[in-house]
Scaffold this active site. Structure first.
Site, PDB file in Angstrom:
ATOM      1  N   LYS A   1      -6.979  -5.088  -5.407  1.00 36.29           N
ATOM      2  CA  LYS A   1      -5.672  -5.379  -4.811  1.00 36.29           C
ATOM      3  C   LYS A   1      -5.491  -6.880  -4.637  1.00 36.29           C
ATOM      4  O   LYS A   1      -4.451  -7.447  -4.996  1.00 36.29           O
ATOM      5  CB  LYS A   1      -5.533  -4.682  -3.453  1.00 36.29           C
ATOM      6  CG  LYS A   1      -5.420  -3.168  -3.514  1.00 36.29           C
ATOM      7  CD  LYS A   1      -5.215  -2.610  -2.113  1.00 36.29           C
ATOM      8  CE  LYS A   1      -5.068  -1.094  -2.122  1.00 36.29           C
ATOM      9  NZ  LYS A   1      -4.789  -0.541  -0.791  1.00 36.29           N
TER      10      LYS A   1
ATOM     11  N   THR B   1      -2.501   1.077  -4.584  1.00 37.55           N
ATOM     12  CA  THR B   1      -3.023   2.145  -3.732  1.00 37.55           C
ATOM     13  C   THR B   1      -4.356   2.645  -4.260  1.00 37.55           C
ATOM     14  O   THR B   1      -4.634   2.575  -5.459  1.00 37.55           O
ATOM     15  CB  THR B   1      -2.012   3.320  -3.662  1.00 37.55           C
ATOM     16  OG1 THR B   1      -2.583   4.387  -2.899  1.00 37.55           O
ATOM     17  CG2 THR B   1      -1.670   3.827  -5.049  1.00 37.55           C
ATOM     18  N   GLY B   2      -5.155   3.150  -3.357  1.00 35.61           N
ATOM     19  CA  GLY B   2      -6.407   3.780  -3.737  1.00 35.61           C
ATOM     20  C   GLY B   2      -6.241   5.244  -4.088  1.00 35.61           C
ATOM     21  O   GLY B   2      -7.200   5.903  -4.484  1.00 35.61           O
TER      22      GLY B   2
ATOM     23  N   ARG C   1       1.672  17.486  -2.976  1.00 44.28           N
ATOM     24  CA  ARG C   1       0.282  17.344  -3.411  1.00 44.28           C
ATOM     25  C   ARG C   1      -0.293  18.744  -3.585  1.00 44.28           C
ATOM     26  O   ARG C   1      -0.319  19.526  -2.631  1.00 44.28           O
ATOM     27  CB  ARG C   1      -0.507  16.544  -2.375  1.00 44.28           C
ATOM     28  CG  ARG C   1       0.045  15.148  -2.172  1.00 44.28           C
ATOM     29  CD  ARG C   1      -0.258  14.631  -0.761  1.00 44.28           C
ATOM     30  NE  ARG C   1      -1.632  14.268  -0.545  1.00 44.28           N
ATOM     31  CZ  ARG C   1      -2.114  13.036  -0.662  1.00 44.28           C
ATOM     32  NH1 ARG C   1      -1.309  12.049  -1.015  1.00 44.28           N
ATOM     33  NH2 ARG C   1      -3.375  12.767  -0.428  1.00 44.28           N
TER      34      ARG C   1
ATOM     35  N   PHE D   1     -17.283  17.869  -2.398  1.00 39.48           N
ATOM     36  CA  PHE D   1     -16.361  17.128  -3.263  1.00 39.48           C
ATOM     37  C   PHE D   1     -16.888  15.729  -3.557  1.00 39.48           C
ATOM     38  O   PHE D   1     -17.544  15.104  -2.733  1.00 39.48           O
ATOM     39  CB  PHE D   1     -15.003  17.011  -2.559  1.00 39.48           C
ATOM     40  CG  PHE D   1     -14.117  15.939  -3.127  1.00 39.48           C
ATOM     41  CD1 PHE D   1     -13.314  16.199  -4.227  1.00 39.48           C
ATOM     42  CD2 PHE D   1     -14.098  14.667  -2.575  1.00 39.48           C
ATOM     43  CE1 PHE D   1     -12.510  15.215  -4.753  1.00 39.48           C
ATOM     44  CE2 PHE D   1     -13.298  13.682  -3.099  1.00 39.48           C
ATOM     45  CZ  PHE D   1     -12.494  13.948  -4.190  1.00 39.48           C
TER      46      PHE D   1
ATOM     47  N   ASP E   1       0.860  -1.181   0.000  1.00 42.53           N
ATOM     48  CA  ASP E   1       0.000   0.000   0.000  1.00 42.53           C
ATOM     49  C   ASP E   1       0.900   1.237   0.000  1.00 42.53           C
ATOM     50  O   ASP E   1       2.108   1.133   0.248  1.00 42.53           O
ATOM     51  CB  ASP E   1      -0.892  -0.031   1.243  1.00 42.53           C
ATOM     52  CG  ASP E   1      -1.814   1.170   1.329  1.00 42.53           C
ATOM     53  OD1 ASP E   1      -2.319   1.601   0.277  1.00 42.53           O
ATOM     54  OD2 ASP E   1      -2.015   1.678   2.440  1.00 42.53           O
TER      55      ASP E   1
ATOM     56  N   GLU F   1      -7.234  18.131   3.982  1.00 40.29           N
ATOM     57  CA  GLU F   1      -8.096  19.267   4.316  1.00 40.29           C
ATOM     58  C   GLU F   1      -7.788  19.792   5.707  1.00 40.29           C
ATOM     59  O   GLU F   1      -7.774  20.999   5.949  1.00 40.29           O
ATOM     60  CB  GLU F   1      -9.560  18.846   4.204  1.00 40.29           C
ATOM     61  CG  GLU F   1     -10.506  20.030   4.279  1.00 40.29           C
ATOM     62  CD  GLU F   1     -11.895  19.679   3.767  1.00 40.29           C
ATOM     63  OE1 GLU F   1     -12.540  18.827   4.407  1.00 40.29           O
ATOM     64  OE2 GLU F   1     -12.308  20.230   2.743  1.00 40.29           O
TER      65      GLU F   1
ATOM     66  N   LYS G   1     -11.893  25.283  -4.493  1.00 38.07           N
ATOM     67  CA  LYS G   1     -10.554  24.700  -4.484  1.00 38.07           C
ATOM     68  C   LYS G   1     -10.644  23.308  -5.106  1.00 38.07           C
ATOM     69  O   LYS G   1     -11.646  22.601  -4.949  1.00 38.07           O
ATOM     70  CB  LYS G   1      -9.991  24.610  -3.064  1.00 38.07           C
ATOM     71  CG  LYS G   1     -10.752  23.680  -2.128  1.00 38.07           C
ATOM     72  CD  LYS G   1     -10.154  23.696  -0.731  1.00 38.07           C
ATOM     73  CE  LYS G   1     -10.908  22.724   0.183  1.00 38.07           C
ATOM     74  NZ  LYS G   1     -10.438  22.775   1.580  1.00 38.07           N
TER      75      LYS G   1
END
EC number: 7.6.2.1
Length: 1169
Positions: free
Chosen positions: A793, A655-656, A575, A519, A383, A478, A542
């Site tokens: 996975k 990975t997600g 990021r 979102f 992961d 966040e 954003k």
């Protein structure tokens, strides 16, 4: 309308409702039980009554134990047996007893670790229960009311989904208003109609029928088992699912019993030995029949008074030899293996170099059956978030109005302090004093707008704890942004259903919230529409730069400079997130608000309708700037990956997270490098489709083609980066494709006559396509699968296991990794930020990814080498011991007479030869741990299975045959014409048995000494002690005193003292030992001199030239290198917008792989090892 609901629940006032006949299901034959599970969960295997029979049943499922039980029965038959029954009973009882004690201890540990609350087991479906703060939720419960406003409830779901942030649940409005008192709860008589028990953690659908009204229920109303009640003094709820029907139990998955490659190989070798045993016994039985017919029946002095035929006597001789030669199948093998595995597990637990002091977390071997498999790993599936990274987000850089702020660690001189801000988080770190100066001056309007947006546009919830503000965010990203705004003077203080209060540089302002556009993974952005105190209406937004730039006003400033900054942030694996705004007129807002209201009450496709309305308002945005957040790698990750790669272990990241983020982390941990050619999902699909089309054009459809064509030509390195969507496309796992293939298989849909789309036409082509994908991926140096589900996975791991027959290891830290961990041959859980679900499902657990190199390269390699050496020697010593009977049979008329004393046969594997080989299996090491880490190529023999296979087995067999020949025939030759010093002839059978037994004990103990690489006092004591114990016990059981007490059991009276006082026999023993060991010494000398192994080269590195690595790797990130975009990662699920907008979720607080003999390259040492 209620037909789709299968579960019916009535409240506690009618507990017998669930016992009605229509709610019964057949359990066994004609017996029925309630279809509603009780809440008791059994975590133990045995109880007082079932332990003995159940444990014996499990142990006798092992073929070896059942075989020896059958031998024991045969030994009771006097016509067959030439050995007393205790020669088999004593070892069998010891083996069964030790294993039973181990199983009992394991079960007691499981029982202690299970649920201890006695009240939980008494809960039934339909009960109304009261829960208090910090209670674990005992079942899946419908929240009815709580002490919080609007029956809000805070729960921690770390044990359920791995997320550490608090979630918010709320009771239905009707129950909140009418069920606050105990008398009201006692009179509650609703009927709940809901879905059948299932494993979907993200969905619940139901209806509550109460007082002739129908009320909808969804997941926001449910408290799931495994969660913990937090920050809520008390709540009340109705049990919907209990016990095995709860979602957490349904998600447990089927725990597969894992066995190692050596286990399977060992079983096949035992079967091989048994076949050899039967063939040898059959040959000897035929020999006895022939001997009796030609010699035995004619010798009057051999007449036994029986008139049995030669064939019948041969039949009895066959079973007699089955008993005599039974030690070819070693009875103590399995229990010895279990003892060694238990010891290896303890060494892992006690390793201080795998202890994480910061969280007081030691390494933990949660299984004792897989240790040697750690030395054979070929593929690691990891992961990303929380496993390779720390899952702790930090605000590092930003660009505002075309200017970038924030310095890297190599650039900054000192940390910028926020001491002027009383709300600042003391843990916050930012290295750029110029930004602080600009904020304090309040002259830069864009900068003020930037941080105002961060403090207002979010779904974070806030509470005060010990006078401090505590934020609860839907994602760590966040939370990091709102905390950054707080530290820079824009402090989010509180919110209600229609307002947000912030402190802007010490001035408190309240904004009316008109709409919150939440979102989701398709939108990749969120917006908020606010009415300012002066009446202006403004939208703040954003989101990911890929969607924000499409919606910018053409006149928006700083687009190019912000783009350049984003590229720089991406190169540093940060990021990123773009911030923008838009002013809206009152007329435009009112027109849009009407459309929004209509979409929000749509009965079908509500989410799609809302997304369409959101698109109407999120246009012509004005860019303010962008943020850059760092998700730090764990310490030592790049070094660990580099070392494992040198050990020819391939690492795949599953990975997600999003593709951009996963790719950048791949670069930062040096899994990806700039010299790699990267192929994405569309490239992979194109190559696979082309391969399938070429295969169809071949005469036989490619079905008989054996040679494999590589997918990539050239010497360059390649890497794959594939999203979950492309993975489904490539593996034909999309629902439409699966349905199409199923219909073709059932004959309900014809096979296409000329398929040209490169897609599989049947299951055979689907399997070939999956195999092609695995082959292509295995040709690559790195593979990253992103945006994959837990099921995907596990499917990737299964494909590699199936088509590569490779030993796999999965490592993760969250609940979404559990399926992958259970599917792999070995599962490793990291006890990090995402709860304990991964750890509880794992075989091994520790706190940091970097410990993986020590687990594999040290403990795994040692365990494999020790187990292989133990098994090779164990088979050898049993062959050498048993085959002496075979040679003796040629001189006793194949009569199944034994060559040793009965008690020697009984104690040989238990007492005389067990301890030295057991200690080699526990303590031996070819090189120490430092060299094991320094030279990763030492790991290669384990991957190739080079130290224990059928070749090694037959070497042990022939070595045992040679040793048994020497042990028998040298004393036999010495005893042919012998006269002692006193004139007596010590050439009787009993003296011969003592000499052969003494020679055997000395040979096997000295042989294990030659094979021991790592000497300790314990090893030395075991070898000398075993020989001493043999002679001590032999003199005792062959003494006159014990013969007087047990005359029938001890018949070798005085033999030892009479024989071993003859120097001639001592010389015979020495000659036998010398001739047996001399060839072994010569062969070992030649092998280490001419054909040294990798371990030999390392141990004697001063005699060999070791090539040092002087070439340094270029840094993964260079100025001017290709740009890698890292997009902001929102949470994988929706935020809290629905709860916030409902107005009922607000707490009313006051505002305040290469060849084995290649030259060894020394791997650079990690600084943290």
């Amino acid at each position: 309308a209620l037909g789709r609901y299968d579960q019916q629940v009535k409240t506690m006032n009618d507990r017998d409702f669930c016992k009605l006949p229509e709610f019964k299901k057949k359990s066994f034959l004609c017996f029925k039980k309630s279809k509603y599970s009780g809440n008791a969960i059994k975590t133990y295997k045995y109880n007082v009554l079932t332990f003995l029979p159940l444990n014996l049943y499990e142990q006798f499922k092992r073929a070896a134990n059942l075989y020896f039980l059958a031998l024991l029965i045969l030994q009771i038959i006097p016509q067959i047996s030439t050995l007393p029954w205790y020669t088999t009973l004593v070892p069998l009882v010891l083996v069964l007893g030790i294993t039973a004690v181990k199983d009992l201890i394991d079960d007691l540990v499981r029982n202690c670790a299970g649920f201890q609350e006695a009240k939980w087991m008494d809960i039934q479906v339909g009960d109304v229960v009261r829960l208090k703060k910090n209670d674990f939720i005992p079942a899946d419960i419908l929240l009815l009311s709580s002490t919080e406003p609007n029956s809000l409830c805070y729960v921690e779901t770390a044990e359920l989904d791995g997320e550490t942030n608090l979630k918010f649940k709320m009771g239905p409005k009707v129950t909140h208003e009418r069920l606050q008192e105990e008398s009201q709860l006692a009179a509650f008589d609703a009927m709940i109609l809901c879905e059948e028990p299932n494993n979907r953690l993200d969905k619940f659908t139901g209806t509550m029928k109460w007082r002739r009204e129908m009320y909808p229920l969804d997941l926001d109303n449910m408290l799931l088992r495994g969660c913990k009640l937090r920050n809520t003094e008390e709540c009340r709820g109705l049990v919907i699912f209990a016990g095995a029907d709860t979602k957490i139990m349904r998600n447990g998955g089927k725990t597969r019993f894992k066995r190692t490659k050596i286990d399977f190989l060992m079983n096949y070798m035992v079967y091989t030995i048994f076949v050899v045993l039967v063939l040898v016994c059959a040959g000897l039985a035929i020999g006895h029949s022939f001997w009796y017919q030609e010699i035995g029946s004619l010798a009057w002095y051999l007449y036994d008074g029986k008139s049995d035929t030669a064939s019948y006597r041969g039949f009895l001789s066959f079973w007699g030899y089955i008993i005599v030669l039974n030690t070819m199948v070693p009875i103590s093998l399995y229990v010895s293996v279990e003892v060694i595995r238990l010891g290896q597990s303890k060494f892992i637990n006690w390793d201080l170099q795998m202890y994480y002091a910061e969280k007081d977390t030691p390494a933990k071997a949660r299984t004792t059956t897989l240790n040697e498999q750690l030395g054979q790993i070929e593929y690691i599936f990891s992961d990303k978030t929380g496993t390779l990274t720390q899952n702790i987000m930090a605000f590092k850089k930003c660009t505002i109005g075309g200017r970038t702020y924030g310095k890297s660690l190599s650039e900054h001189n000192e940390e910028s302090k926020c001491s002027w801000n009383k709300y600042a988080d003391r843990k916050f770190q930012f290295y750029d004093g110029h930004l602080i100066s600009c904020i304090c001056s309040k002259k830069d309007a864009e900068m003020m707008e930037f941080f105002k947006l961060l403090s207002l546009c979010h779904t974070v919830m806030v509470e005060q704890k010990d006078g401090e503000l505590v934020y609860q965010a839907a994602s760590p990203d966040e939370g990091a942004l709102v905390t950054a705004a707080r530290c820079f003077g824009f402090v989010f203080l509180s919110r209600t259903q229609d307002s947000i209060t912030v402190s802007e540089m010490g001035t408190e302002n309240t904004y009316e919230m008109l709409a919150l556009l939440d979102f989701n993974s398709d939108r990749k952005r969120m917006s908020i529409i606010l009415r300012f105190p002066d009446g202006r209406i403004r939208l703040y937004c954003k989101g990911a730069d890929t969607v924000i730039y499409q919606r910018l006003n053409p006149s928006s400033k700083h687009k190019e400079t912000t783009q350049h900054a984003l590229d720089g942030f991406a190169n540093e694996t940060l990021r990123t997130l773009c911030l923008c705004y838009k002013d809206i007129s009152a007329a435009d807002y009112n027109s849009w608000a009407q459309k929004h209201k209509e979409a929000s009450v749509a009965m079908s496709n509500r989410e799609q309708a809302l997304d369409s309305v959101y698109e109407l308002i999120e246009t012509n945005l004005m860019l303010i700037g962008a943020t850059a957040i760092e998700d730090k790698l764990q310490d030592g990750v790049p070094e660990t990956i580099a070392k494992l790669a040198k050990a020819d272990i391939k690492i795949w990241v599953l990975t997600g997270d999003k593709k951009e983020t996963a790719e950048n982390i791949g670069y930062s941990c040096e899994l990806l490098t700039d010299d790699m050619q990267i192929y994405y999902g569309e490239d992979v699909n194109e190559k696979l489709s082309g391969r399938m089309m070429r295969r169809r054009n071949e005469p036989d459809g490619g079905r008989n083609k054996k040679a494999k064509e590589p997918f990539f030509t050239g010497d360059g390195k390649n890497a794959l980066i594939i999203t979950g969507g492309w993975l489904n496309e490539i593996l034909c796992e999309k629902k439409k494709k699966r349905r199409r293939l199923r219909l073709r298989r059932l004959g309900k849909r014809p096979r296409p006559t000329n398929p040209q789309d490169g897609q599989p036409a049947d299951d055979w082509e689907k399997e070939l396509r999956q195999k092609d994908f695995v082959d292509m991926a295995c040709e690559c140096s790195a593979v990253i699968c992103c945006r994959v589900t837990p099921k995907q996975k596990a499917n990737v791991v299964s494909l590699v296991k199936r088509y590569k027959n490779a030993v796999t290891l999965s490592i993760g830290d969250g609940a979404n990794d559990v399926n992958m961990i259970k599917t792999a041959d070995i599962g490793v859980g990291i006890s990090g930020q995402e709860g304990m679900q991964a750890v509880m499902s794992s075989d091994y657990a520790f706190a940091q990814f970097r410990y993986l190199q020590r687990l594999l390269l040290v403990h795994g390699r040692w365990s494999y080498i020790r187990m292989c050496k133990f098994l090779r020697f164990f088979f050898y010593k049993n062959f050498a011991f048993t085959l002496v009977h075979f040679w003796y049979s040629f001189f006793n008329g194949y009569s199944a007479q034994v060559a040793y004393e009965d008690w020697f046969i009984t104690l040989y594997n238990v007492l005389y030869s067990s301890l030295p080989v057991l200690l080699v299996g526990l303590l031996d090491q070819d090189v120490n741990d430092t060299l094991s880490l320094r030279f990763p190529k030492l790991y290669l023999p384990g991957q190739k299975g080079a130290l224990f296979n059928y070749r090694n087995f037959f070497i042990s067999l022939f070595h045992g045959i040679f040793t048994s020949l020497i042990i028998f025939f040298i004393p036999y030759g010495a005893f042919l014409q012998t006269m002692g010093q006193d004139g007596e002839a010590p050439s009787d059978y009993q003296s011969f048995a003592v000499v052969t037994a003494s020679s055997l004990i000395m040979i096997v103990n000295l042989q294990i000494s030659l094979d021991t690489s790592y000497w300790t006092f314990v090893n030395c004591f075991a070898v000398l002690g075993s020989i001493a114990i043999y002679f001590g016990v032999m003199f005792d059981i062959q003494s006159a005193g014990i013969h007087v007490l047990f005359p029938s059991a001890f018949t070798f009276t005085g033999v030892a003292s009479n024989s071993l006082r003859q120097p001639y026999l001592w010389l015979t023993i020495i000659l036998t030992v010398g001739i047996s060991l001399l060839p072994v010494i010569c062969i070992q000398f030649l092998c280490k001199t001419i054909w040294p192994t990798e371990g030999d080269k390392v141990r004697h590195k001063k005699k060999y030239e070791l090539e040092e690595e002087v070439k340094k790797k270029p840094p993964a990130f260079q100025r001017g290198g290709r740009s890698r975009r890292s997009a902001y990662a929102f949470s994988h699920s929706r935020g809290y917008a629905d709860l916030i907008a409902s107005g009922r979720s607000i707490r009313q607080k006051p505002r305040a792989r290469p060849e084995l003999r290649d030259s060894i390259r020394e791997a650079p040492q990690a600084e943290n090892i």
